[in-house]
Design a protein around this motif. Structure first.
Motif, short mmCIF file in Angstrom:
data_model
loop_
_atom_site.label_atom_id
_atom_site.label_comp_id
_atom_site.label_asym_id
_atom_site.label_seq_id
_atom_site.Cartn_x
_atom_site.Cartn_y
_atom_site.Cartn_z
N LEU A 1 11.10 9.03 -2.54
CA LEU A 1 9.83 9.85 -2.01
C LEU A 1 9.37 9.26 -0.88
O LEU A 1 8.39 9.64 -0.26
N VAL A 2 9.80 8.16 -0.31
CA VAL A 2 9.28 7.59 0.85
C VAL A 2 9.69 8.19 2.09
O VAL A 2 10.79 8.57 2.36
N SER A 3 8.55 8.85 3.07
CA SER A 3 8.82 9.23 4.29
C SER A 3 8.69 8.18 5.47
O SER A 3 9.11 8.58 6.54
N LYS A 4 7.66 7.27 5.43
CA LYS A 4 7.66 6.36 6.29
C LYS A 4 7.25 5.02 5.65
O LYS A 4 6.79 4.94 4.42
N ALA A 5 7.74 3.90 6.47
CA ALA A 5 7.43 2.44 6.10
C ALA A 5 7.17 1.65 7.19
O ALA A 5 7.85 1.65 8.15
N LYS A 6 6.19 0.77 7.06
CA LYS A 6 5.87 -0.25 8.19
C LYS A 6 5.74 -1.52 7.31
O LYS A 6 5.00 -1.56 6.46
N TYR B 1 0.88 -1.03 0.06
CA TYR B 1 -0.04 -0.04 0.01
C TYR B 1 0.78 1.20 -0.08
O TYR B 1 1.95 1.43 0.69
N ILE B 2 0.60 2.32 -0.89
CA ILE B 2 1.02 3.63 -0.85
C ILE B 2 0.13 4.59 -0.47
O ILE B 2 -0.92 4.77 -1.27
N ASN B 3 0.12 5.22 0.45
CA ASN B 3 -0.71 6.32 1.08
C ASN B 3 -2.24 5.65 1.06
O ASN B 3 -3.40 6.09 0.36
N ASP B 4 -2.29 4.33 1.40
CA ASP B 4 -3.58 3.62 1.58
C ASP B 4 -4.32 3.22 0.20
O ASP B 4 -5.41 2.79 0.23
N ILE B 5 -3.51 3.17 -0.74
CA ILE B 5 -3.69 2.82 -2.13
C ILE B 5 -3.23 1.48 -2.39
O ILE B 5 -1.85 1.36 -2.23
N GLU B 6 -3.87 0.28 -2.62
CA GLU B 6 -3.08 -0.91 -3.07
C GLU B 6 -2.54 -0.92 -4.30
O GLU B 6 -2.95 -0.37 -5.36
N GLY C 1 -0.98 -11.02 11.17
CA GLY C 1 -1.83 -10.30 12.20
C GLY C 1 -2.07 -8.86 11.92
O GLY C 1 -2.36 -8.01 12.91
N PHE C 2 -2.02 -8.48 10.62
CA PHE C 2 -2.41 -7.12 10.67
C PHE C 2 -3.70 -6.86 10.35
O PHE C 2 -4.80 -7.77 10.40
N GLU C 3 -4.17 -5.44 10.29
CA GLU C 3 -5.44 -4.87 10.51
C GLU C 3 -6.34 -5.49 9.47
O GLU C 3 -5.81 -5.71 8.24
N ALA C 4 -7.73 -5.35 9.42
CA ALA C 4 -8.52 -5.93 8.41
C ALA C 4 -8.62 -4.74 7.26
O ALA C 4 -8.89 -5.47 6.03
N LYS C 5 -8.23 -3.67 7.47
CA LYS C 5 -8.43 -2.59 6.61
C LYS C 5 -7.10 -2.90 5.17
O LYS C 5 -7.59 -2.46 4.24
N TYR C 6 -6.46 -3.79 5.45
CA TYR C 6 -5.34 -4.11 4.35
C TYR C 6 -5.81 -5.21 3.37
O TYR C 6 -5.27 -5.54 2.65
N GLY C 7 -6.93 -5.81 3.64
CA GLY C 7 -7.55 -6.91 2.64
C GLY C 7 -7.27 -8.25 3.30
O GLY C 7 -7.08 -8.20 4.36
N ASP C 8 -7.33 -9.06 2.50
CA ASP C 8 -7.10 -10.79 2.71
C ASP C 8 -6.19 -11.47 2.49
O ASP C 8 -6.21 -12.60 2.50
N LYS C 9 -5.01 -11.03 1.97
CA LYS C 9 -3.89 -11.46 1.62
C LYS C 9 -3.19 -12.30 2.70
O LYS C 9 -3.57 -11.62 3.85
N LEU C 10 -2.43 -13.18 2.60
CA LEU C 10 -2.34 -14.36 3.76
C LEU C 10 -1.05 -13.93 4.72
O LEU C 10 -1.00 -14.25 5.91
N SER C 11 -0.14 -13.52 3.67
CA SER C 11 1.33 -13.41 4.14
C SER C 11 1.66 -12.11 4.94
O SER C 11 2.00 -12.07 6.11
N SER C 12 1.56 -11.07 4.27
CA SER C 12 2.17 -9.67 4.96
C SER C 12 1.60 -8.69 4.02
O SER C 12 0.86 -8.72 3.06
N VAL C 13 1.90 -7.33 4.63
CA VAL C 13 1.60 -5.99 4.19
C VAL C 13 2.73 -5.35 4.48
O VAL C 13 3.22 -5.14 5.67
N LEU C 14 3.09 -4.43 3.32
CA LEU C 14 3.96 -3.23 3.42
C LEU C 14 3.40 -1.78 3.07
O LEU C 14 2.58 -1.97 2.00
N ASP C 15 3.18 -1.11 4.28
CA ASP C 15 2.66 0.07 4.11
C ASP C 15 3.45 1.29 3.96
O ASP C 15 4.47 1.63 5.11
N ILE C 16 3.54 2.08 2.82
CA ILE C 16 4.38 3.10 2.48
C ILE C 16 3.50 4.34 2.42
O ILE C 16 2.55 4.53 2.17
N ARG C 17 4.47 5.41 3.00
CA ARG C 17 3.81 6.81 3.23
C ARG C 17 4.63 7.80 2.40
O ARG C 17 5.75 7.89 2.57
#
Length: 417
Positions: free
Chosen positions: A199-204, A172-177, A209-225
């Protein structure tokens, strides 16, 4: 004439008397409030070039040229002290000094950190990206340093988390998949990933065990701001593999982030076992513009155009493998070529409304389009041999046994819109 000589004699006599005036000597010991001697205390005669420091026993001795003078005693951590003296010439004075500790009470400092205890995320240090050697030049390569993350090709931005598939990871970049090309089969075909590290300022990153707002993928989520910069910047970076130009501009009610990148890693690909003519050319343009309509409402636009072309005319390949006792060698001669084209375009418009500090409402409308073409027509003829593994011989010895000979033909015309 006699009068002149008398005046000259009187002047010389007065000067001699002034020079001969004895100095005033001041000595003593400097203590603290507990009557313990203080060393390294600076003792200065104000207005004169006379100074000294106390020894390890707190003892000092200093001289003054005049009869009326002031002495200053200073030591870090103690209040300075000034004493005035009015003595006769040649006086010998013993002066004991006691310095008072200088206690400064600092104001209270509160350090507060907020963390969601229910969130299983790891914050990535953005500063490490510039110092980490990356062959692919992609931001995702940093993730392989995290626990549970593995990669099988340093040329690829793909990664596996906790044994999952490579396509089970969200970005995700700025909450956009973010969507990625589908037909890419190996690392050498990969170009530039969507994430522009400049351009990256933050990255998680979360490995489960991530939040439901990220969708239903099983492995991981990379959240970029991509956030508002703190100043106007223009950054040009170049190397043997990559070139990038980034600009960050701040306006009165808006800001702009733009990046242009180009990648050609032919210098790396020619070192592989498969020899031939490599021509990989990849580039992308990325823009983020945000306009603040009010302190509580803003609209942002994110756009990306990614173009890539990979050409390969293979000639031959030699691979040696096996065990210490049995060494095998595979020689392959090629004819044909491979040409791959990848074009991806993505854009998104986000409207954000924050009526309260703990309430944020977002409307995200995104569009993604990809055009992928793979055309390969390669004929390979191979010889499979067992070779002598005598160590003194360079590249092993001669062929001891032929294991097989044959050919194969790879043909493909894959298209995806």
């Amino acid at each position: 004439m006699l009068k002149f000589r008398l005046i000259l004699f009187l002047l010389i006599a007065s000067c001699s008397f002034a020079v001969a005036q004895p100095l005033v000597r001041i000595s003593g010991i400097v203590y603290n409030q507990e009557k313990l001697p203080l060393s390294q205390v600076t003792v200065i005669v104000l207005g004169q070039a006379q100074s000294t420091v106390t020894d390890e026993f707190g003892v000092y001795t200093i001289y003054s040229k005049s009869k009326t003078f002031s002495i200053k005693y200073t030591l870090l951590g103690y209040q300075p002290k000034i004493l005035k003296f009015n003595e006769h010439s040649g006086a010998r004075i013993t002066q004991q000094i006691s310095l008072v500790a200088n206690i400064n009470e600092l104001e209270q400092v509160d350090i507060t950190d907020k963390q969601n205890q229910l969130s299983n995320t790891t914050t990535i240090n953005i500063a490490d990206v510039a110092s980490m050697p990356l062959v692919s030049g992609n931001f995702e390569t940093m993730l392989k340093t995290l626990p549970g993350v593995s990669t099988n090709n340093e040329l690829s931005a793909q990664y596996s988390v906790r044994g999952g598939n490579f396509d089970e990871n969200l970005i995700y970049i700025n909450d956009i998949e973010i969507n990625r090309p589908v037909l890419i089969r190996n690392g050498q075909q990969e170009g530039l990933s969507f994430i522009n590290a400049e351009l990256v300022s933050k990255a998680k990153f979360s490995a489960g065990g991530f939040e439901a707002k990220y969708g239903d993928k099983l492995s991981s989520v990379l959240d970029i701001r991509y956030d508002k910069p703190d100043s106007n910047q223009t950054i040009l970076s170049t190397s043997l593999l990559n070139t990038s130009l980034t600009t960050k501009q701040i306006f009165k009610h808006s800001f702009l982030l733009a990046g242009l990148r180009y990648k050609n890693n032919a210098n790396v690909l020619i070192k592989q076992d498969e020899k031939g003519s490599y021509s990989p050319n990849f580039g992308d343009v990325q823009v983020l513009y945000q306009y603040d309509i009010s302190p509580k409402f803003n609209i942002s636009f994110l756009g990306n155009l990614n173009l890539g072309q990979f050409k390969l005319v293979p000639t031959n390949r030699e691979t040696q493998f096996g065990t210490l006792n049995t060494t095998l060698r595979l020689n392959v001669d090629y004819t044909g070529q491979e040409i791959d084209d990848y074009q991806t375009f993505g854009t998104a418009i986000t409207a954000t409304y924050a009526p309260k500090p703990n309430l944020v409402i977002k409307f995200i409308n995104s569009y993604f389009n990809t055009i992928e073409r793979e055309r390969f027509d390669i004929d390979g003829r191979y010889i499979f041999d067992e070779v002598d593994n005598s160590f003194p011989l360079e590249n092993f010895g001669p062929i001891t046994k032929n294991k097989g000979i044959g050919s194969y033909y790879n043909y493909g015309r894959n298209s995806l819109n």
